[in-house]
Design an enzyme around this catalytic site. Sequence first.
Site, PDB file in Angstrom:
ATOM      1  N   ARG A 102      20.305 -24.716  38.280  1.00 55.07           N
ATOM      2  CA  ARG A 102      20.618 -24.724  36.939  1.00 55.07           C
ATOM      3  C   ARG A 102      19.719 -23.528  36.237  1.00 55.07           C
ATOM      4  O   ARG A 102      18.575 -23.769  36.184  1.00 55.07           O
ATOM      5  CB  ARG A 102      20.267 -26.143  36.623  1.00 55.07           C
TER       6      ARG A 102
ATOM      7  N   HIS B 251      19.959 -23.528  25.611  1.00 53.02           N
ATOM      8  CA  HIS B 251      18.340 -24.021  26.014  1.00 53.02           C
ATOM      9  C   HIS B 251      17.402 -23.458  25.123  1.00 53.02           C
ATOM     10  O   HIS B 251      16.572 -22.749  25.332  1.00 53.02           O
ATOM     11  CB  HIS B 251      18.052 -23.665  27.498  1.00 53.02           C
TER      12      HIS B 251
ATOM     13  N   ASN C 145      21.109 -28.298  25.976  1.00 53.81           N
ATOM     14  CA  ASN C 145      19.911 -28.900  26.818  1.00 53.81           C
ATOM     15  C   ASN C 145      18.934 -29.692  25.551  1.00 53.81           C
ATOM     16  O   ASN C 145      18.778 -28.950  24.753  1.00 53.81           O
ATOM     17  CB  ASN C 145      19.059 -27.777  27.358  1.00 53.81           C
ATOM     18  N   GLU C 146      18.963 -30.865  25.868  1.00 52.81           N
ATOM     19  CA  GLU C 146      17.912 -31.789  24.847  1.00 52.81           C
ATOM     20  C   GLU C 146      18.220 -31.475  23.665  1.00 52.81           C
ATOM     21  O   GLU C 146      17.218 -31.221  22.864  1.00 52.81           O
ATOM     22  CB  GLU C 146      16.539 -31.551  25.343  1.00 52.81           C
TER      23      GLU C 146
ATOM     24  N   ASN D 229      17.537 -35.566  31.696  1.00 51.13           N
ATOM     25  CA  ASN D 229      16.260 -35.211  31.753  1.00 51.13           C
ATOM     26  C   ASN D 229      15.349 -36.279  31.432  1.00 51.13           C
ATOM     27  O   ASN D 229      15.134 -36.748  30.513  1.00 51.13           O
ATOM     28  CB  ASN D 229      16.073 -34.030  30.934  1.00 51.13           C
TER      29      ASN D 229
ATOM     30  N   TYR E 298      11.018 -37.544  32.389  1.00 50.99           N
ATOM     31  CA  TYR E 298       9.536 -37.216  32.332  1.00 50.99           C
ATOM     32  C   TYR E 298       8.779 -38.326  32.433  1.00 50.99           C
ATOM     33  O   TYR E 298       7.837 -38.461  33.249  1.00 50.99           O
ATOM     34  CB  TYR E 298       9.010 -35.898  31.402  1.00 50.99           C
TER      35      TYR E 298
ATOM     36  N   GLU F   8      16.847 -32.526  35.103  1.00 48.65           N
ATOM     37  CA  GLU F   8      15.280 -32.196  34.953  1.00 48.65           C
ATOM     38  C   GLU F   8      14.471 -33.228  35.229  1.00 48.65           C
ATOM     39  O   GLU F   8      14.769 -34.355  34.794  1.00 48.65           O
ATOM     40  CB  GLU F   8      15.040 -31.439  33.780  1.00 48.65           C
TER      41      GLU F   8
ATOM     42  N   TRP G 119       6.937 -23.141  26.455  1.00 47.34           N
ATOM     43  CA  TRP G 119       7.235 -23.281  25.026  1.00 47.34           C
ATOM     44  C   TRP G 119       5.829 -23.413  24.204  1.00 47.34           C
ATOM     45  O   TRP G 119       5.116 -22.444  24.263  1.00 47.34           O
ATOM     46  CB  TRP G 119       7.989 -24.657  24.896  1.00 47.34           C
TER      47      TRP G 119
HETATM   48  C1  GBH Z   1      11.954 -30.328  28.896  1.00 49.60           C
HETATM   49  O1  GBH Z   1      11.513 -30.699  27.756  1.00 49.60           O
HETATM   50  C2  GBH Z   1      12.501 -29.075  28.534  1.00 49.60           C
HETATM   51  O2  GBH Z   1      14.048 -29.053  28.743  1.00 49.60           O
HETATM   52  C3  GBH Z   1      11.994 -27.587  29.595  1.00 49.60           C
HETATM   53  O3  GBH Z   1      12.283 -26.589  28.729  1.00 49.60           O
HETATM   54  C4  GBH Z   1      10.637 -27.999  29.298  1.00 49.60           C
HETATM   55  O4  GBH Z   1       9.993 -27.059  30.316  1.00 49.60           O
HETATM   56  C5  GBH Z   1      10.169 -29.294  30.251  1.00 49.60           C
HETATM   57  O5  GBH Z   1      10.807 -30.511  29.881  1.00 49.60           O
HETATM   58  C6  GBH Z   1       8.782 -29.674  30.566  1.00 49.60           C
HETATM   59  O6  GBH Z   1       8.344 -29.727  29.342  1.00 49.60           O
HETATM   60  O7  GBH Z   1       5.436 -35.873  21.601  1.00 49.60           O
HETATM   61  O8  GBH Z   1       6.717 -37.376  20.479  1.00 49.60           O
HETATM   62  O9  GBH Z   1       7.481 -35.076  20.635  1.00 49.60           O
HETATM   63  C7  GBH Z   1      10.616 -31.840  27.604  1.00 49.60           C
HETATM   64  C8  GBH Z   1      11.045 -32.830  26.810  1.00 49.60           C
HETATM   65  C9  GBH Z   1      10.310 -33.978  24.788  1.00 49.60           C
HETATM   66  C10 GBH Z   1       9.263 -34.519  26.744  1.00 49.60           C
HETATM   67  C11 GBH Z   1       9.339 -34.382  23.932  1.00 49.60           C
HETATM   68  C12 GBH Z   1       7.777 -35.028  25.871  1.00 49.60           C
HETATM   69  C13 GBH Z   1       7.420 -35.787  24.136  1.00 49.60           C
HETATM   70  C14 GBH Z   1       7.610 -36.592  22.929  1.00 49.60           C
HETATM   71  N1  GBH Z   1       9.976 -33.507  26.087  1.00 49.60           N
HETATM   72  N2  GBH Z   1       8.467 -35.335  24.760  1.00 49.60           N
HETATM   73  S1  GBH Z   1       6.989 -36.189  21.372  1.00 49.60           S
END
Ligand code: GBH
Length: 470
Positions: free
Chosen positions: A77, A121, A165-166, A296, A298, A373, A428
């Site tokens: 992907r 993305h 993406n997201e 996705n 985590y 993801e 990022w």
């Molecule tokens: C993904 O985003 C991305 O798609 C990817 O590009 C990135 O490298 C990867 O994950 C790892 O980070 O602190 O309240 O804002 C991650 C999505 C969204 C996960 C925000 C953590 C924290 C919520 N993230 N979330 S807040």
Amino acid sequence: MSERTFPEDFVWGAATAAYQIEGAVTEGGRGPSIWDTFSHTPGRTHEGDTGDVAVDHYHRWREDVALMAGLGLDAYRFSISWPRVQPGGRGPLNPEGVGFYRALAGELAAAGINPVVTLYHWDLPQELQDAGGWTNRETAYAFAGYARAMARELGDLVEVWTTLNEPWCSAYLGYASGVHAPGVTDPAAALAAAHHLNLAHGLAAAAIREELGDDANVSIALNLHVTRPADPERAADLEAAHEVDLVGNHIFLGPLLDGSYPVELRELTSSVTDWSFVQEGDLALIRQRLDVLGVNYYSTNYVRRLGPGERPTGTGGHGDSAASPWVGLDTVEFLAPRGPVTAMGWNIEPEGLHELLTALTIAYDGLPLMITENGAAFDDTVGADGAVQDPERQDYLYRHIDAVGRAIDDGADVRGYFLWSLLDNFEWAYGYAKRFGIVRVDYATQERTPKASARWYSELVRSGVLRPPA
Ligand code: GBH
């Protein structure tokens, strides 16, 4: 937990994104994106890191495909950099940019690796940002034009089209907390952006099917939030978790799958916006057939309802920004994680993934799902011999993939799993400080070294049998 065998046709892959790996930001006719602008603005990223070079994938893609072939991946992907293929976001395509992705997809196919494309993305062409970015409805139409062009140019090579993406991150981190490009902190703008992203998805899905036929596979990858009440006995906390579900999840799931924004969501945000950006007919345009929903995942969140006059005790979950991404949730506190966390400070909770997959299956009646993801940043240990040991990542992956297996046992139609990420890369706002790869990249030499987790994952990919890490 012990061994578990996955279905024969289960897709095992890894994921990346253009701005995080490509570099070569001024080469091959690429135009600037909002992430070039943002990362070059002092104070926006860790130590001023940018994606200018990243992991030089633009020049090393053949080596990277060979690496994936070596791991035995079924699919890869990756995202297309919109400003690389259409520098201004509208108008003429850049043949050199299109050629890059045709060559990559072709090389993947030749190696027996299925290309799974993400169209967006987060790297919006800067010219579109100058016209308002995602707060401007026109951006949705521009995106559909770009999607149509890609379907035409790459349709013979690509099997699944993931539009966005997201969009949660694009809308709320881009326009509310401002920790992502374009770095705006305006809650009303964030909600308008969310709607225009939804609209962009719908218009693009229709355009792709007009170009390639009705059976073209369309998907979107969402970062859905699994949110738990701090005190499950406390009604106010349960309500707070429900509000996060509305603002974080149903703002996308609603229009995409149910054909509407929940009334409660509109009420919750009524002091922020009157939602007049939703025009007649939009909801019908957004609700296009989804062949598979990308998930996705985590981590999880814990929340509690603040009492009158109470102030939040920590920044829990809001990163370093003073502004919250959680529009409309001024009385919801995100708690700091209690249990084990990754290097990102995100709590480790595989059960959240099982819960999410089974809940989606019930809510949307067997909707096909794909883990687009899942993965973790940890501080790896590099031995004197250069070998990279990452037992925590292996354990994280093992337990999350087991959770996927349990969801399948419980009836979820999960088609595949894409590990984030193939390579260490530009994380990022965190720059190069956080490493998610199963392949280590030495940023000084760009040398790639598969970590112990890569060998473990490769064994899983080849056998289809999940075994606990040694
Ligand atoms: C993904 O985003 C991305 O798609 C990817 O590009 C990135 O490298 C990867 O994950 C790892 O980070 O602190 O309240 O804002 C991650 C999505 C969204 C996960 C925000 C953590 C924290 C919520 N993230 N979330 S807040």
